[in-house]
Scaffold this motif. Structure first.
Motif, short mmCIF file in Angstrom:
data_model
loop_
_atom_site.label_atom_id
_atom_site.label_comp_id
_atom_site.label_asym_id
_atom_site.label_seq_id
_atom_site.Cartn_x
_atom_site.Cartn_y
_atom_site.Cartn_z
N SER A 141 -17.07 9.89 14.16
CA SER A 141 -17.15 11.34 14.02
C SER A 141 -16.59 12.02 15.25
O SER A 141 -15.79 12.94 15.16
CB SER A 141 -18.60 11.74 13.78
OG SER A 141 -18.79 13.10 14.05
N TYR A 142 -16.99 11.53 16.45
CA TYR A 142 -16.45 12.14 17.66
C TYR A 142 -14.94 11.94 17.76
O TYR A 142 -14.19 12.87 18.08
CB TYR A 142 -17.12 11.62 18.93
CG TYR A 142 -16.41 12.16 20.16
CD1 TYR A 142 -16.58 13.48 20.52
CD2 TYR A 142 -15.51 11.38 20.86
CE1 TYR A 142 -15.88 14.02 21.58
CE2 TYR A 142 -14.80 11.92 21.93
CZ TYR A 142 -14.99 13.23 22.29
OH TYR A 142 -14.28 13.76 23.32
N PHE A 144 -12.67 11.42 15.46
CA PHE A 144 -11.90 12.26 14.54
C PHE A 144 -11.82 13.68 15.08
O PHE A 144 -10.78 14.34 14.98
CB PHE A 144 -12.55 12.26 13.15
CG PHE A 144 -12.01 11.19 12.24
CD1 PHE A 144 -10.77 11.34 11.65
CD2 PHE A 144 -12.73 10.04 11.99
CE1 PHE A 144 -10.26 10.36 10.81
CE2 PHE A 144 -12.23 9.05 11.17
CZ PHE A 144 -10.99 9.20 10.57
N PHE A 145 -12.92 14.15 15.67
CA PHE A 145 -12.93 15.48 16.27
C PHE A 145 -11.92 15.54 17.42
O PHE A 145 -11.14 16.49 17.54
CB PHE A 145 -14.35 15.81 16.75
CG PHE A 145 -14.45 17.03 17.63
CD1 PHE A 145 -13.91 18.24 17.24
CD2 PHE A 145 -15.10 16.96 18.86
CE1 PHE A 145 -14.00 19.37 18.04
CE2 PHE A 145 -15.19 18.08 19.67
CZ PHE A 145 -14.64 19.28 19.27
N SER A 186 -14.48 14.51 10.46
CA SER A 186 -15.44 14.37 11.56
C SER A 186 -16.79 15.01 11.21
O SER A 186 -17.85 14.40 11.38
CB SER A 186 -14.87 15.00 12.82
OG SER A 186 -15.89 15.42 13.68
#
Lengths: 190, 599
Positions: free
Chosen positions: B141-142, B144-145, B200
């Motif tokens: 998730s991080y 992708f951010f 994300s």
């Protein structure tokens, strides 16, 4: 001990639960697209689309693959690893066949001069079926990983969770496909 | 998954030397590709701060244009070249600045930077879990951010400039490359960045929901959850259900832009050229966009509300007033968030009857909002308030939420909206209620949980200056905009000199610009305080510096991966037993005594 699993033995495994939430999320995406379809189909200049028959073949393939993955899950739990490997392999092949048949359906539509030009049922079909096929492809990657793990000893601890997660996801893309098929059969024509 | 379990087994297995256990990890696995929720939270926060500086700087640049439309600033040409030819911001650049400012602050700072930071930090710590349900997905998730940020950042440096169709990216403008420089590669990069960002958010949201529902420690029933956790839960549900719809809208837009479909396009003439597109509907995009867009407002606000509730209770040394009412109102807000999207579209030719339904549903939001406001005020009422920086920012949040919420009642009326839509009134409204208010929630959270994150305190003097200047500045910047909007000044315009009736606002615009530069400078001071305190701040010497009840203060001052040394504590009570039976506070871990009164 896996800390993800401690102190919640009675509850559903978090990974399974996460998948169900993710399925809710995916449903919202396809609900968004199919409601956009409904809104557009009530406006002027709408061009309907008739499904080529090859989509019936892909439907049969998809249903069959749901059956094979369910059987694979059962053999995994019964620890019949040879049968499990064969059935997972079969599911992967059926999944690939599904995508091939979808592609053939797209080609037949394209041959009927239904291209990307315009914004009728045909264009929505490309987007929605295409996105569905992408999700099938994503599931195939997961299945391929599980299939390979079946040969390289990772299954020794006999945790059925990854296989269960994959099977649930696979049933979901199957059910989603049935929904999309019925949707286009009923609403695509007018 | 097996990798994560090995890592956990490592973290849990080292009970004896837990504090040293993580020394075995390399720098990369500890700080870069970390799966520890606390580190991921810090990564979100620091990335969010970087984006806040960029987004804030952009607003200062376009404020320069709005305040001083005739003046030249040669230094701008030095930095921005042909975008600021002759020291003046060029129209394409201006629209790029406005668009990127909006996108970055709404999504990268107040969505990822706010709930990414605090959901990650607080969920496992406050519910009593060693980490998220899937630490690996959390790490993804991080990243992708981060990737979304890289793509967005690169769009600023392409020759034709960043996307400039406004943060809402309405077609037909955004769907037509011929329409302008900003509609070329910049818009494609914007769409790709947003797609990555959505992935994300979804990975994060799935994790937050599963973790809250499945991984609470013994005794932590849902009604014993601290309010920030409930807020993060509703936020995640909103995100998981609304972001996919934005994604579907963006996919159709990508097809229109790149493959020649006409989902959003019909009968268009650009620069004398008649386009072949037919049958599309631009309004369709607005429906898909605002189906996310409105819940997004609450995705931004709810985490701030949750943290403010917690901080107000801790600072007032009183139990939160109306815990169940807080839950009920958050639930109501979450449901209503999905039923009001068309109030952004009153003037698109929406059927007036349908409009009146959306007016009703929109005004209904005032009810749960008012419940929350009164609960916060009654929590503070006759409390023994400790005016820490966090408490001040939490009180500031309540003030801004009231001021900005009241103007929402104006805009929610479709008849008044005919006059006010797309004016500076709208800018003033959403900046106060959603932008600045959520920033206040975020600042409150940073000041309050900084000791947990870094084992040190931030500097209080700088923090108080930060609060007072930002509080006064926010009102000085945005309050006058209401009057401009009522007088009809449109938003997003580069230059208003052509309208004689708007000339009266020239000095006001200068004042707003000057204040916004001062406020921006003070935010840089906050950033300095933040980074300086990470290394040089006063050290925390007690595990529970604010004397709070929640579980995060039962961990060591610098908790390792796994959070608790030994067993995870068991919970025996709700988190708001302050000033009870003659005691200042009773932690959640303390068993209920035989003669104890009920809360």
């Amino acid at each position: 001990m896996d800390i993800v699993r401690n102190q919640q033995k009675e509850k559903m495994h978090p990974h399974k639960f996460t998948l169900w939430v993710a399925i809710g999320s995916l449903i919202m995406m396809f609900a968004g697209l199919t409601s956009a379809f409904i809104v557009k189909s009530n406006q002027a200049n709408w061009k309907p689309v008739t499904l080529p028959t090859v989509f019936w073949v892909s439907t049969g393939v998809m249903l069959l693959s749901s059956l094979t993955i369910q059987l694979a899950l059962r053999s995994f739990k019964d620890r019949e690893m040879n049968k499990y490997r064969m059935l997972i392999g079969l599911t992967v092949l059926l999944g690939i066949a599904f995508i091939v048949f979808q592609w053939m359906g797209f080609q037949q539509l394209w041959a009927q001069q239904i291209t990307f030009k315009g914004s009728g049922g045909g264009q929505f079909l490309y987007v929605i079926f295409g996105l569905h096929a992408l999700h099938v492809a994503g599931g195939l990657i997961a299945l391929a990983v599980i299939f390979l793990k079946g040969f390289f000893g990772k299954t020794k601890n006999y945790s059925a969770v990854p296989v269960e997660v994959a099977a649930t996801y696979w049933h979901f893309v199957d059910a989603l496909w049935i929904y999309l098929l019925v949707f286009f059969m009923i609403l695509g024509k007018n | 998954m097996s990798e994560t379990s090995t890592l956990h087994a490592g973290a849990v297995g080292h009970h004896d030397d837990h504090g040293h256990g993580h020394h075995e990890q390399s720098f990369i696995s500890k700080y870069i590709f970390s799966m520890d929720h606390k580190t991921i939270g810090k990564q979100f926060l620091i990335t969010g701060i970087v984006w806040a500086i960029i987004g804030g700087l952009f607003s200062v640049l376009f404020r320069l244009q709005l305040g001083y439309p005739d003046q030249t600033f040669p230094i701008l040409e030095t930095f921005f070249g042909h975008w600021a030819k002759g020291g003046q911001i060029q129209p394409e650049f201006y629209y790029g600045l406005v668009t990127i400012h909006g996108t970055v602050l709404v999504f990268f700072v107040l969505t990822a930077g706010l709930s990414g930071t605090f959901a990650n930090l607080l969920i496992p710590l406050q519910i009593g879990a060693r980490d998220m349900a899937s630490p690996f997905m959390n790490m993804l998730s991080y990243w992708f951010f981060f990737l979304a940020g890289i793509v967005m950042l690169s769009s600023i440096f392409v020759h034709t400039g960043p996307a400039s169709g406004g943060w809402t990216m309405y077609p037909p403008l955004s769907a037509l490359r011929q329409a302008g420089d900003g509609q070329k590669i910049g818009t494609d990069l914007w769409l790709i960045a947003m797609a990555l960002f959505i992935v994300s958010s979804l990975l994060g949201g799935l994790n937050y929901i599963s973790t809250i529902l499945n991984m609470r420690t013994k005794g932590m029933s849902m009604t014993r959850l601290p309010l920030p956790i409930w807020a993060m839960f509703f936020t995640a549900v909103l995100g998981v259900l609304s972001f996919p719809v934005l994604l579907s809208g963006a996919i159709l837009l990508l097809f229109d832009r790149n493959l020649g479909t006409s989902f959003y396009l019909s009968d268009i003439v650009v620069n004398g050229e008649i386009l072949p597109n037919e049958g599309g509907s631009a309004i369709l995009y607005q429906h898909l966009f605002w189906f996310l867009g409105h819940p997004e407002v609450y995705i931004i606000l709810l985490p701030a509300m949750g943290m403010v509730s917690e901080i107000l209770s801790v600072s007032a040394r009183k139990p939160i007033f109306g815990y169940m009412a807080m839950l009920g109102s958050m639930f109501a807000i979450a449901i209503l968030a999905f039923l009001v999207w068309a109030h952004h579209m009153f003037v698109t030719g929406l059927n007036p009857f349908l409009g009146s339904v959306f007016v009703l549903l929109t005004l209904l939001i005032a009810v749960p909002s008012a419940i929350k406001v009164f609960n916060w005020l009654t929590t503070l009422w006759r409390g023994n308030i400790r005016f820490t920086p966090a408490a001040l920012f939490a009180i500031g949040f309540v003030s801004l939420f009231i001021s900005g919420g009241l103007t929402g009642i104006f805009l929610g009326n479709s008849t008044i909206d005919i006059h006010l839509h797309d004016t500076m009134f709208v800018v003033a409204h959403f900046h106060i209620v959603m932008g600045v208010a959520s920033f206040f929630g975020m600042f409150a959270g940073v000041y309050h949980w900084f000791p947990k994150m870094f084992g040190r305190y931030m500097n209080n003097t700088l923090a108080y200056i930060h609060f007072w200047v930002t509080m006064a500045g926010a009102y000085l910047i945005f309050w006058p905009m209401h009057y401009q909007g009522l007088a009809g000044v449109p938003r997003r315009y580069l230059d208003k000199k052509g309208w004689v009736s708007f000339n009266q606002f020239a000095d006001l615009d200068k004042m707003i610009t000057v204040v916004s530069i001062i406020v921006f400078a003070v935010q840089l001071m906050f950033v300095f305080n933040f980074f300086y305190s990470i290394y040089k701040g006063r050290k925390v010497t007690t595990t529970n510096p604010w004397e709070a009840n929640t579980l995060e203060w039962t961990t060591p001052i610098n908790p390792g991966h796994g959070n608790w040394v030994g067993e995870i504590p068991e919970v025996h009570r709700w988190p708001y037993d302050y000033a009870k039976d003659g005691r200042d506070f009773i932690p959640q871990t303390e068993p209920v005594g035989a003669n104890e009164s009920k809360h």
